[in-house]
Scaffold this motif. Structure first.
Motif, PDB file in Angstrom:
ATOM      1  N   ARG A   1     -34.445  26.724   9.060  1.00 32.25           N
ATOM      2  CA  ARG A   1     -35.020  25.457   9.503  1.00 32.25           C
ATOM      3  C   ARG A   1     -36.532  25.555   9.697  1.00 32.25           C
ATOM      4  O   ARG A   1     -37.065  26.634   9.946  1.00 32.25           O
TER       5      ARG A   1
ATOM      6  N   SER B   1     -31.908  16.261  14.553  1.00 29.74           N
ATOM      7  CA  SER B   1     -32.935  16.045  13.536  1.00 29.74           C
ATOM      8  C   SER B   1     -34.280  15.625  14.092  1.00 29.74           C
ATOM      9  O   SER B   1     -34.371  15.007  15.142  1.00 29.74           O
TER      10      SER B   1
ATOM     11  N   ASN C   1     -32.980  16.002   5.093  1.00 32.42           N
ATOM     12  CA  ASN C   1     -32.243  17.264   5.184  1.00 32.42           C
ATOM     13  C   ASN C   1     -32.427  18.176   3.971  1.00 32.42           C
ATOM     14  O   ASN C   1     -31.544  18.960   3.637  1.00 32.42           O
TER      15      ASN C   1
ATOM     16  N   ILE D   1     -26.203  11.587  13.144  1.00 28.07           N
ATOM     17  CA  ILE D   1     -27.374  11.165  12.368  1.00 28.07           C
ATOM     18  C   ILE D   1     -27.115   9.755  11.833  1.00 28.07           C
ATOM     19  O   ILE D   1     -26.806   9.551  10.668  1.00 28.07           O
TER      20      ILE D   1
ATOM     21  N   LEU E   1     -37.099  13.848   7.023  1.00 34.05           N
ATOM     22  CA  LEU E   1     -36.103  14.061   8.076  1.00 34.05           C
ATOM     23  C   LEU E   1     -35.473  15.420   7.841  1.00 34.05           C
ATOM     24  O   LEU E   1     -35.059  15.716   6.715  1.00 34.05           O
ATOM     25  N   ASP E   2     -35.441  16.243   8.864  1.00 35.10           N
ATOM     26  CA  ASP E   2     -34.793  17.540   8.668  1.00 35.10           C
ATOM     27  C   ASP E   2     -34.272  18.068   9.999  1.00 35.10           C
ATOM     28  O   ASP E   2     -34.424  17.432  11.042  1.00 35.10           O
ATOM     29  N   TRP E   3     -33.674  19.243   9.918  1.00 27.55           N
ATOM     30  CA  TRP E   3     -32.948  19.829  11.038  1.00 27.55           C
ATOM     31  C   TRP E   3     -33.885  20.471  12.052  1.00 27.55           C
ATOM     32  O   TRP E   3     -34.771  21.230  11.677  1.00 27.55           O
TER      33      TRP E   3
END
Length: 198
Positions: free
Chosen positions: A158, A185, A113, A23, A141-143
């Motif tokens: 998630r 991501s 995240n 990332i 922004l995330d998984w």
């Protein structure tokens, strides 16, 4: 404690150099198109993995509000600030849905995240709209839930990018776009649309 909230005792993992490979902050910040002078709320800032490069991108006329609900996480960031030369980051111990920032004070609200951790995402989005100026933008922004959980939260915690897009649209954000970033991501972005009232 929220069972999705990262335990502050694991804060060292946030500064693991291996994270730079999967990332990379430069790639994320390039996608955000941060401008010199921008005021940025980094909500869920943790130990400053993104706050520090965001502050550099915003420059001496910009400001980063590093917001996190865990004082212990922010303590790690404050130590970095105290021992470094960055002066345009303000550390704020607050919840994502009640940051304490002034109305219309930010050009960008960024959350990395932490989207999957929020129990009341509509409230977080209302707060984002409150602190964004009329030309403000949001970035989450995330998984990804479609890749193996080698790093990050379990797959069942998630949230998909498409669900996040729907939530941003429902909250009145416009010109939405989504991309995958790094290995694990997704990144969703949108612009303020003031004519839609809360």
């Amino acid at each position: 404690m929220n069972d999705r909230l990262m335990n502050a005792s694991l804060a060292g993992r946030l500064d693991d150099p291996e994270r730079l490979l999967w990332i990379p902050p430069a790639v994320v910040i390039g996608a955000l198109a941060v401008q010199p002078g921008d005021a940025i709320a980094d909500i869920g800032a943790g130990t400053g993995y993104f706050s520090l490069p965001l502050a550099q991108a915003a420059g001496s006329l910009g400001r980063v509000y590093a917001v996190d609900c865990q004082a212990e996480m922010l303590g790690h960031l404050q130590f970095k600030l105290d021992t470094g030369s960055i002066s345009n980051i303000r550390v704020i111990n607050a919840d994502a849905n009640s940051t304490g920032l002034p109305n219309a004070s930010c050009d960008l609200v960024f959350m990395a995240n932490v989207w999957h951790e929020f129990a009341d995402r509509p409230a977080v989005l209302r707060e984002a709209r409150r602190i964004l100026n009329t030309r403000g933008r949001i970035a989450v922004l995330d998984w990804r839930p479609d890749v193996e959980a080698v790093h990050g939260p379990p797959l069942h915690h998630r949230i998909s990018a498409s669900d996040a897009l729907d939530e941003l649209q429902s909250a009145g954000f416009a010109e939405l776009k989504q991309s995958n970033v790094g290995i694990y991501s997704w990144l969703v972005q949108g612009l303020m649309q003031r004519e839609i009232e809360q």
